[in-house]
Design a protein around this motif. Structure first.
Motif, mmCIF file in Angstrom:
data_model
loop_
_atom_site.group_PDB
_atom_site.id
_atom_site.type_symbol
_atom_site.label_atom_id
_atom_site.label_comp_id
_atom_site.label_asym_id
_atom_site.label_seq_id
_atom_site.Cartn_x
_atom_site.Cartn_y
_atom_site.Cartn_z
ATOM 1 N N TYR A 331 73.414 29.455 -24.519
ATOM 2 C CA TYR A 331 73.281 30.562 -23.560
ATOM 3 C C TYR A 331 73.349 29.990 -22.146
ATOM 4 C CZ TYR A 331 70.797 31.534 -27.911
ATOM 5 O OH TYR A 331 70.434 31.603 -29.229
ATOM 6 N N THR A 332 74.298 30.514 -21.340
ATOM 7 C CA THR A 332 74.465 30.033 -19.967
ATOM 8 C C THR A 332 74.338 31.188 -18.993
ATOM 9 O OG1 THR A 332 75.959 28.275 -20.712
ATOM 10 C CG2 THR A 332 75.995 28.831 -18.371
ATOM 11 N N HIS A 333 73.421 31.051 -18.042
ATOM 12 C CA HIS A 333 73.237 32.040 -16.996
ATOM 13 C C HIS A 333 72.829 31.332 -15.718
ATOM 14 C CE1 HIS A 333 73.512 35.711 -19.460
ATOM 15 N NE2 HIS A 333 72.934 34.985 -20.407
ATOM 16 N N ASN A 334 73.382 31.794 -14.604
ATOM 17 C CA ASN A 334 73.066 31.220 -13.301
ATOM 18 C C ASN A 334 73.239 29.701 -13.279
ATOM 19 O OD1 ASN A 334 71.153 33.794 -13.604
ATOM 20 N ND2 ASN A 334 71.690 33.538 -11.444
ATOM 21 N N THR A 337 72.325 26.088 -18.703
ATOM 22 C CA THR A 337 72.658 26.255 -20.119
ATOM 23 C C THR A 337 71.450 25.934 -20.993
ATOM 24 O OG1 THR A 337 74.981 25.705 -19.744
ATOM 25 C CG2 THR A 337 74.148 25.483 -22.003
ATOM 26 N N GLU A 363 67.796 36.144 -24.609
ATOM 27 C CA GLU A 363 68.906 37.098 -24.548
ATOM 28 C C GLU A 363 68.382 38.523 -24.584
ATOM 29 O OE1 GLU A 363 72.693 36.014 -24.642
ATOM 30 O OE2 GLU A 363 71.233 34.851 -23.477
ATOM 31 N N TYR A 366 66.649 39.177 -21.164
ATOM 32 C CA TYR A 366 67.623 39.313 -20.084
ATOM 33 C C TYR A 366 68.361 40.646 -20.179
ATOM 34 C CZ TYR A 366 71.259 38.020 -16.746
ATOM 35 O OH TYR A 366 72.091 38.000 -15.662
ATOM 36 N N ARG A 370 66.687 42.506 -16.937
ATOM 37 C CA ARG A 370 67.329 41.854 -15.798
ATOM 38 C C ARG A 370 67.384 42.747 -14.558
ATOM 39 N NH1 ARG A 370 73.448 41.488 -18.303
ATOM 40 N NH2 ARG A 370 73.736 43.725 -18.743
ATOM 41 N N THR A 412 66.843 32.321 -12.727
ATOM 42 C CA THR A 412 66.535 31.869 -14.086
ATOM 43 C C THR A 412 65.081 32.140 -14.488
ATOM 44 O OG1 THR A 412 65.950 29.657 -13.284
ATOM 45 C CG2 THR A 412 68.249 30.023 -13.918
ATOM 46 N N ARG A 415 64.281 34.451 -17.637
ATOM 47 C CA ARG A 415 64.599 33.815 -18.918
ATOM 48 C C ARG A 415 63.585 32.717 -19.261
ATOM 49 N NH1 ARG A 415 69.249 33.761 -21.578
ATOM 50 N NH2 ARG A 415 70.885 35.234 -21.017
#
Length: 699
Positions: A331-334, A337, A363, A366, A370, A412, A415
């Motif tokens: 999972y990759t956000h902002n 990873t 997930e 988010y 979010r 982040t 999360r």
């Protein structure tokens, strides 16, 4: 001639009058101007003032056993003038030899020289300190038999100064929680940490005043103000539970070469802390140093996922049976990873995410929060995770759960918070939350003190206190208990599946940041397991946290901390079951003729002789338990299993049978009383250490 004589007489009169005037003036000077100063000097020579310390109150375990107590110790002083010369010269050598052997710190010649100088030196010493070491009452009885000291009254010259020394009979058990005394600026001692510090005002008492006055060649003690002894504190700590918890934790820390560990055992219904252990590695081995259970707020890792799941369920965003495709488990956000420990994952249910402790829970968070991160954080606040639990010990750390308006909030944060990072809570604060899940949603304030007593009189009672009536709905609670049982049945804690009772809980393996290097430095971990037992009817909740176990040995929460939890659950549950069984036996025995547990053949012979009907349900067992049927017309014999590898339960047995079982288990037995065994010092069911001592009391 007459005039000459009269002149001489007049001169004499004048001289006499002058001398008289001088005497009067000097007397007035001494009495009025120098009187106070001289009286003080006389007092300094013939009078010594003392503060009479009160006896500090005891700290008791829940069953009345002492956790901390003030024991009298004595300083030995010697009035060299009070002893007759003939006696002193005849016995001083013998006394010196006895003192040398007793203290073992100097040859007899040194003690003789000290005593001789005290009596025949330039100035006789009426207050000679024999030795700096303070001695116990038992040792004092030996000293009083020494030459010279055995003389009656003041002729012995022996002067005793009593001082109360704080001792903990159970040595290191709950040492940091019970606390200890520190020296204050005035030379007295006061409690500053643990229960000693939290209840200093109640425990310390009020000092008195006295002085020793030299009168007719001897010291007389005069009390001006009597001291008021301190009150006693009765805690919720159970010595047997504390022994189990601390022993299990320490052995695991040694095996995994960990830096520190914490374990807390709590009564689900009342919030009573039955055991609390804080063990750290030191240069001399593992022992209690800091109370990390209440003072160490840190990132908890995956054990916080229970709170995350409560938020998702309460807001109606998920059900345990819902499915989600986590794909490869990456999972990759902002720009950050996150990977699962094992990939790929694919489609899984929400319940499976929790049971397997998948980070895919981020997930879900988010997706649903979010656009409204404050809603998620408000849920954590509503469960009380942002507030102290208010335990009655100084030093509880403030939990830290950031809010979206905080400067430290980033893209982040949502999360990372959902699986135990970028927030800080103490082990006790985490346990209080899980205890609420076990307690039908009712969050209890952790209680560690039940009563303050003055002798046998209770002067203050602390009742169990509800901190929050409901942390979530009944439906959410049912889902959470189902999922926590699933963690043990199907998930990350399957190694706890075959415990003595069914366990429910959650594992956690958090990576610990290393200062400015963050998480990129050499990996360090915090392994956790928190839950309750038995899962169907919770009696106790428990948390185990182990800091920085050796990665070469193992560092996952299910093994490092979970196995400690299992040992605690097995032993505490077995002990609780035995206690409930014994209580039931006692209730029945109150209305029945006296009967013992023991050998089956002995009972059959006795009952046959007395003409008592017997129902034999023991089969081929040699050892049996006896009871009466509901009508009270006949005895029932039931098999009593005997395993010589564990401490047998001999309560209710006669001395002969009890000795047979205990000695065949490899134990050394001490006996007091007469009748049947009413209590034993070692907990039944725990592993036998050959050669250990067990005391039994017969009534």
């Amino acid at each position: 001639m007459k005039h000459e004589l009269a002149g001489r007489l007049g001169l004499v009169y004048l001289v006499v009058i002058g001398i008289a005037v001088l005497i009067v003036v000097q007397a007035l000077y001494v009495q009025v101007w120098k009187g106070d100063e001289l009286r003080k000097q006389v007092q300094n020579v013939s009078r010594k003032d003392f503060t009479v310390a009160p006896i500090r109150g005891n700290i008791y375990a829940d069953d009345g056993r002492i956790l901390a107590s003030s024991v009298p110790y004595y300083s030995l002083r010697f009035d060299c003038v009070a002893v007759a010369d003939t006696l002193f010269k005849r016995k001083v050598d013998s006394l010196a030899i006895c003192l040398s052997r007793f203290f073992g710190d100097a040859p007899a010649s040194e003690y003789r020289q000290k005593l001789w100088k005290g009596k025949y030196g330039a100035k006789a010493n009426r207050y000679l300190l024999i030795n700096k070491k303070k001695i116990s009452y038992t040792e004092l009885m030996k000293v009083k038999k020494f030459p010279i000291f055995r003389e009656r009254g003041t002729r012995s010259g022996l002067i005793l100064e009593r001082e109360n020394v704080r001792l903990q009979p159970h040595r290191d058990l709950a040492y940091r929680t019970v606390g200890y005394l520190n020296e204050a600026e005035d030379g007295t001692f006061e409690g500053r940490v643990g229960l000693e510090g939290a209840f200093e005002k109640q425990l310390r008492g009020v000092p008195g005043r006295s002085y020793r006055q030299m009168m007719s060649g001897r010291w007389i003690s005069v009390t001006v103000d009597e001291p008021i002894d301190g009150n006693d504190v009765v805690t919720t700590i159970n010595v047997d539970c504390q022994d189990i918890v601390q022993g299990a934790l320490t052995r695991q820390l040694e095996h995994y070469k960990a830096n520190a560990g914490t374990a807390i055992l709590m009564d689900v219904k009342t919030g009573d802390i039955k055991a609390i252990a804080n063990v750290s590695k030191t240069a001399t081995g593992y022992r209690e140093v800091l109370n990390n259970a209440i003072g160490d707020a840190a990132e908890p890792g995956s054990v916080i996922k229970a709170a995350t799941m409560v938020a998702l369920l309460e807001d109606g965003y998920v059900l345990p049976t819902d499915t989600i495709d986590l794909g490869k488990g990456i999972y990759t956000h902002n720009g950050v990873t996150l990977r699962e420990s094992r990939t790929p994952i694919g489609k899984v249910t929400v319940q499976s995410i929790f049971e397997r402790s998948l980070n895919g829970i981020t997930e879900l968070v988010y997706e649903h929060y979010r656009e409204q991160p404050e809603k998620f954080v408000n849920r954590l606040y509503a469960m009380g995770l942002n507030r102290k639990v208010g335990i009655d010990i100084v030093g509880e750390a403030e939990p830290y759960i950031k809010y979206p308006t905080d400067k430290s909030w980033s893209g982040t944060s949502l999360r990372w918070m959902s699986f135990g990072y970028e927030l800080q809570v103490t082990p006790l604060q985490v346990l209080a939350f899980y205890n609420a899940l076990a307690n039908d949603g009712k969050k209890m304030k952790p209680r560690i003190v039940k009563e303050i007593r003055e002798g046998s009189r209770v002067i203050e009672r602390f009742e169990p206190e509800v901190a929050m009536n409901k942390i979530c709905s009944k439906q959410t609670l049912a889902y959470m208990r189902q999922m926590m049982e699933g963690v043990v049945e199907n998930g990350t804690a399957k190694n706890l599946k075959n415990a003595a009772c069914k366990i429910a809980g959650k594992t956690g393996t958090a990576k610990v940041a290393a200062g400015k290097k963050g998480y990129k430095a050499e990996p360090k971990y915090r392994a956790s397991f928190v839950g309750y037992f038995p899962a169907d009817k919770p009696l106790y909740s428990c948390i185990v946290v182990v800091d920085n176990p050796s990665t070469s040995v193992g560092y996952y929460g299910n093994v490092v901390s979970g196995n400690v939890f299992r040992e605690i659950a097995d032993k505490v549950y077995s002990m609780a079951s035995l206690m409930r069984h014994d209580e039931q036996e006692e209730e029945i025995d109150q209305t029945l003729p006296i009967s013992q547990n023991g050998l089956k053949d002995d009972f059959l012979a006795i009952y046959d002789e007395l003409g008592i009907d017997v129902t034999d349900e023991a089969g081929n067992a040699d050892w049996v338990m006896t009871s009466r049927d509901k009508e009270g017309k006949e005895f029932e014999l039931k098999a009593r299993s005997v395993d010589f590898s564990v401490v047998p339960n001999v309560k209710g047995m006669g001395l002969r049978d009890a000795l047979y079982l205990l000695e065949n288990s490899g134990l050394k037995v001490g006996v007091s009383g007469a009748g049947t065994v009413s209590s034993q010092s070692l907990t039944p069911g725990q592993r036998v250490q050959k050669g250990s001592y067990v005391g039994i009391v017969l009534k």
